[in-house]
Structures are given as structure tokens and as C-alpha cells.
Design a protein around this motif. Sequence first.
Motif, PDB file in Angstrom:
ATOM      1  N   TYR A   1      36.907  13.074 -95.505  1.00  0.00           N
ATOM      2  CA  TYR A   1      37.334  11.675 -95.408  1.00  0.00           C
ATOM      3  C   TYR A   1      38.231  11.637 -94.169  1.00  0.00           C
TER       4      TYR A   1
ATOM      5  N   THR B   1      40.717  14.543 -93.613  1.00  0.00           N
ATOM      6  CA  THR B   1      40.885  15.290 -94.873  1.00  0.00           C
ATOM      7  C   THR B   1      39.575  15.973 -95.255  1.00  0.00           C
TER       8      THR B   1
ATOM      9  N   ALA C   1      37.927  17.249 -98.230  1.00  0.00           N
ATOM     10  CA  ALA C   1      38.105  17.188 -99.688  1.00  0.00           C
ATOM     11  C   ALA C   1      37.300  18.276-100.374  1.00  0.00           C
TER      12      ALA C   1
ATOM     13  N   PRO D   1      43.456  21.488-110.243  1.00  0.00           N
ATOM     14  CA  PRO D   1      44.554  20.519-110.173  1.00  0.00           C
ATOM     15  C   PRO D   1      44.142  19.251-109.432  1.00  0.00           C
ATOM     16  N   SER D   2      44.980  18.234-109.549  1.00  0.00           N
ATOM     17  CA  SER D   2      44.717  16.957-108.908  1.00  0.00           C
ATOM     18  C   SER D   2      44.505  17.156-107.401  1.00  0.00           C
TER      19      SER D   2
ATOM     20  N   CYS E   1      41.916  18.603-105.899  1.00  0.00           N
ATOM     21  CA  CYS E   1      41.215  19.829-105.478  1.00  0.00           C
ATOM     22  C   CYS E   1      39.764  19.565-105.079  1.00  0.00           C
TER      23      CYS E   1
ATOM     24  N   THR F   1      36.250  15.382-108.252  1.00  0.00           N
ATOM     25  CA  THR F   1      35.560  14.090-108.320  1.00  0.00           C
ATOM     26  C   THR F   1      34.676  13.882-107.095  1.00  0.00           C
TER      27      THR F   1
ATOM     28  N   GLU G   1      36.011  12.971-116.146  1.00  0.00           N
ATOM     29  CA  GLU G   1      37.122  12.909-117.112  1.00  0.00           C
ATOM     30  C   GLU G   1      36.772  12.039-118.310  1.00  0.00           C
TER      31      GLU G   1
HETATM   32  N1  LIG Z   1      38.065   7.641-100.452  1.00  0.00           N
HETATM   33  C1  LIG Z   1      38.902   8.572 -99.976  1.00  0.00           C
HETATM   34  N2  LIG Z   1      39.474   8.470 -98.766  1.00  0.00           N
HETATM   35  C2  LIG Z   1      40.300   9.414 -98.279  1.00  0.00           C
HETATM   36  N3  LIG Z   1      40.650  10.533 -98.947  1.00  0.00           N
HETATM   37  C3  LIG Z   1      40.120  10.706-100.175  1.00  0.00           C
HETATM   38  C4  LIG Z   1      39.231   9.744-100.761  1.00  0.00           C
HETATM   39  N4  LIG Z   1      38.864  10.190-101.993  1.00  0.00           N
HETATM   40  C5  LIG Z   1      39.501  11.369-102.162  1.00  0.00           C
HETATM   41  N5  LIG Z   1      40.257  11.678-101.078  1.00  0.00           N
HETATM   42  C6  LIG Z   1      41.059  12.902-100.891  1.00  0.00           C
HETATM   43  O1  LIG Z   1      40.212  14.030-101.061  1.00  0.00           O
HETATM   44  C7  LIG Z   1      40.860  15.049-101.801  1.00  0.00           C
HETATM   45  C8  LIG Z   1      40.048  15.380-103.053  1.00  0.00           C
HETATM   46  O2  LIG Z   1      40.017  14.239-103.922  1.00  0.00           O
HETATM   47  P1  LIG Z   1      39.231  14.234-105.312  1.00  0.00           P
HETATM   48  O3  LIG Z   1      39.376  12.861-105.882  1.00  0.00           O
HETATM   49  O4  LIG Z   1      37.874  14.759-105.085  1.00  0.00           O
HETATM   50  O5  LIG Z   1      40.069  15.293-106.132  1.00  0.00           O
HETATM   51  P2  LIG Z   1      40.131  15.551-107.703  1.00  0.00           P
HETATM   52  O6  LIG Z   1      40.200  17.016-107.851  1.00  0.00           O
HETATM   53  O7  LIG Z   1      39.030  14.858-108.380  1.00  0.00           O
HETATM   54  O8  LIG Z   1      41.525  14.892-108.055  1.00  0.00           O
HETATM   55  P3  LIG Z   1      41.989  14.120-109.406  1.00  0.00           P
HETATM   56  O9  LIG Z   1      41.971  15.159-110.456  1.00  0.00           O
HETATM   57  O10 LIG Z   1      43.364  13.654-109.060  1.00  0.00           O
HETATM   58  O11 LIG Z   1      41.003  13.018-109.627  1.00  0.00           O
HETATM   59  C9  LIG Z   1      42.261  14.531-102.080  1.00  0.00           C
HETATM   60  O12 LIG Z   1      43.118  15.057-101.099  1.00  0.00           O
HETATM   61  C10 LIG Z   1      42.129  13.038-101.960  1.00  0.00           C
HETATM   62  O13 LIG Z   1      43.343  12.467-101.549  1.00  0.00           O
END
Ligand SMILES: Nc1ncnc2c1ncn2[C@@H]1O[C@H](COP(=O)(O)OP(=O)(O)OP(=O)(O)O)[C@@H](O)[C@H]1O
Length: 343
Positions: free
Chosen positions: A15, A18, A20, A39-40, A42, A45, A161
Motif C-alpha cells: 500500500y 507500506t 503489508a 498480531p495486529s 502483520c 487480512t 475474524e
Molecule cells: N488500505 C490500506 N492502505 C494502507 N495501508 C494499509 C491498508 N490496509 C492495511 N494496511 C497496512 O498494511 C499492514 C497489514 O494490515 P492487515 O490489515 O493486513 O493486518 P492484520 O494482520 O489483518 O491486522 P488486524 O489484525 O489489525 O486486522 C498494516 O501495517 C496496515 O496498516
Amino acid sequence: MRGADLELVKVTKRYGRTVAVDGVDLKIPAGTYCCLLGPSGCGKTSTLRMVAGHEAVSDGDVLLGPTNVTDRPPAKRGTAMMFQSYALFPHLSVTDNVAFSLKMRGVAKPARRAKAAELLALVAMEAYAERLPGQLSGGQQQRVALARALITQPQILLLDEPLSALDPFLRIKMRAELKRLQAELGISFIHVTHSQEEAMALADLAVVMNGGRIEQAGPPQELFARPATEFVARFIGGHNVVRLGGSLATLRADRLRLSKVNGAGLPAGAVAAVVQGVEYQGATVHVAFGCDLAPDMLAWLPEAAFFADPVAPGDRVAVAWADADIHPLSSDAAGRGDLRPQP
Ligand SMILES: Nc1ncnc2c1ncn2[C@@H]1O[C@H](COP(=O)(O)OP(=O)(O)OP(=O)(O)O)[C@@H](O)[C@H]1O
């Protein structure tokens, strides 16, 4: 329904700046209950959404069976997604919610209502067919959302989730239902969760992610018995990460033995520690202690063993374990015999 193998090949999601998801390789055989955990932030999603086709893949490929589905739209992949909030249409009856995607595909009304009834029976919701979503409990709404996702006969069901909106009692009940349903349908479920407990309970294949990469993937028993990295050991819990003989290793909390030190010296191989806290958990008692190996260690003692020689905060204790309970973490760790505390 028919299952299919899923393979992610060097899948990356960026993104802007970033990263991801960072070059993830993963094979999920047909008929697997797979949990993505970590963890959040990572990348769980983002990975799931790329499999679903709700998010474009920046690099790499998503293969479903023999087909490269990387550039296909969500409805043309053979996957279906169940969202955290269930995303039911509030003004449509349960039946119409479940039948919705068949309507979009032009299936005639009698056929789609019959199929919806079949799916509602699968999730034990036939009796609620004419209600609106607002007239259902959280667990019932979830069943409807499941039926709605399954009506397209996906080869893989993706769940983001799915249990997080439920109270703890219902969460455990519904997770047993998810497992039953997956086994009955024989397709793969890919389930994103923060909870290591949920992953342990459900997964045939647990995938621990950290910083957009896979730290370890395997059956939960393997992750627990042989965590590959310090991150996995700490994330799944129940492990003490310590430095022994110059190498990093884990000592399982349930394998430690504690005994009070009453003036006598320490037993051979044991280390001296001071108890910091005691938590009664029913079948086990959790004892926190500090020692030279690490300031914040944990022992999980069977209730009977604890009460045979109870300890309290401030007590000096000897901590012992068997060599076989030491699990080296880094590849440079020498044989287990070297991993004893240095005198
Ligand atoms: N639409 C977006 N635009 C910019 N950055 C994004 C976007 N979606 C996710 N990110 C970033 O990508 C990284 C991974 O996000 P992701 O939602 O895949 O993590 P996650 O493990 O599912 O987290 P959570 O458990 O909090 O849902 C994070 O740093 C998040 O901030």
C-alpha cells in the motif's frame, strides 16, 4: 462441494510504501482448516483479501487447483468470504439474504429458494427463514452469513475474524460448529484470527505471520512442541524464552518443576528463583518467577502438584526441568546436552 488446493507464490501486497505482505509462499491442501494468526498489522487480512480477490496482488500469484486466479474478480474464483460484521442486508429476509448471490447470477426464484432452504438446514436455521436479520441473535446472524457464503458452492471459504463479535460462551460453541461444518463439507476454510487459542482449537494448519511474512506454518501441535523462532514461542505462549549455554532456547511452562528451598542447597541442575505471583486457574496454577535465566518466567503446575508444596510471592524456589524439555530456537544451537545453565 468440491475442494481445491490453494497455493500462494511469492505473494506481496504494497500500500504505497507500506509492505503489508512480503513475498508469502504457502500451500493449503484441499480440505484443510487453516488459521492465519499473528498480531495486529502483520498482514493476515491483506493476505485473505488477496485470496478473495477483494484486494489486488502487487506481486506474485494465487493458484486455486490448476488455475491461476490472481487477476480474476471475486465471484469468478471459487472462493467465498464471510465478513466479521456478517454484512447481512437488514431489509431482506433470512432466505433472501442467503439466496442473494444466486439472484445476482440469474437463478430462478423457486430454484434459489430451494437452495437457500438446503443451506439454512445445514446451519440449523430453517425455522428462521422468514425473519429479518435484526430479529436474530449474533450467533444466528453468523449462521445466516455462513449459509449465504456457502450457497455459491465455493472451493474455499474465507473467514475474517468470524468469532470476534460473539460473547465468550457463544464463541466456543460457534467454533465447534465451524469445525464440524468444514469437516462435513470437505472444503478448505481459511480463518483469520488474533487468538492463538482459537487457532490451536481449530486448525489443521496454523500459519503464524509477523511483519508481512510467515514465521512458521504447521499443525498446531508442531508449533507448540517445536516453535521455529523466538517470535512464535512468545506469540503462542506457554513457553519461556531463555539463553542457555550461549544459545536461545525455550522451556515449556508446563514442564517446569518448582520446589521450595529450605536452607538446603539447590538440587543438581536446578536454578534458584524468587516467586513473583501465583494465579489459580482451576486445573493448573500459574506461577510467575524471576531467576538468572530471565526476569519474567512462568511455570504451569498441575493443581495437585502445586498444593502438595504451595509457594507464595517472595518464596525462594528451585526450578528444574528435564533435558528433553529444552527446545533450541536458533539453528546455531548446539546439542541439548550443552544447554544447561552455566555454574
Ligand atoms: N488500505 C490500506 N492502505 C494502507 N495501508 C494499509 C491498508 N490496509 C492495511 N494496511 C497496512 O498494511 C499492514 C497489514 O494490515 P492487515 O490489515 O493486513 O493486518 P492484520 O494482520 O489483518 O491486522 P488486524 O489484525 O489489525 O486486522 C498494516 O501495517 C496496515 O496498516
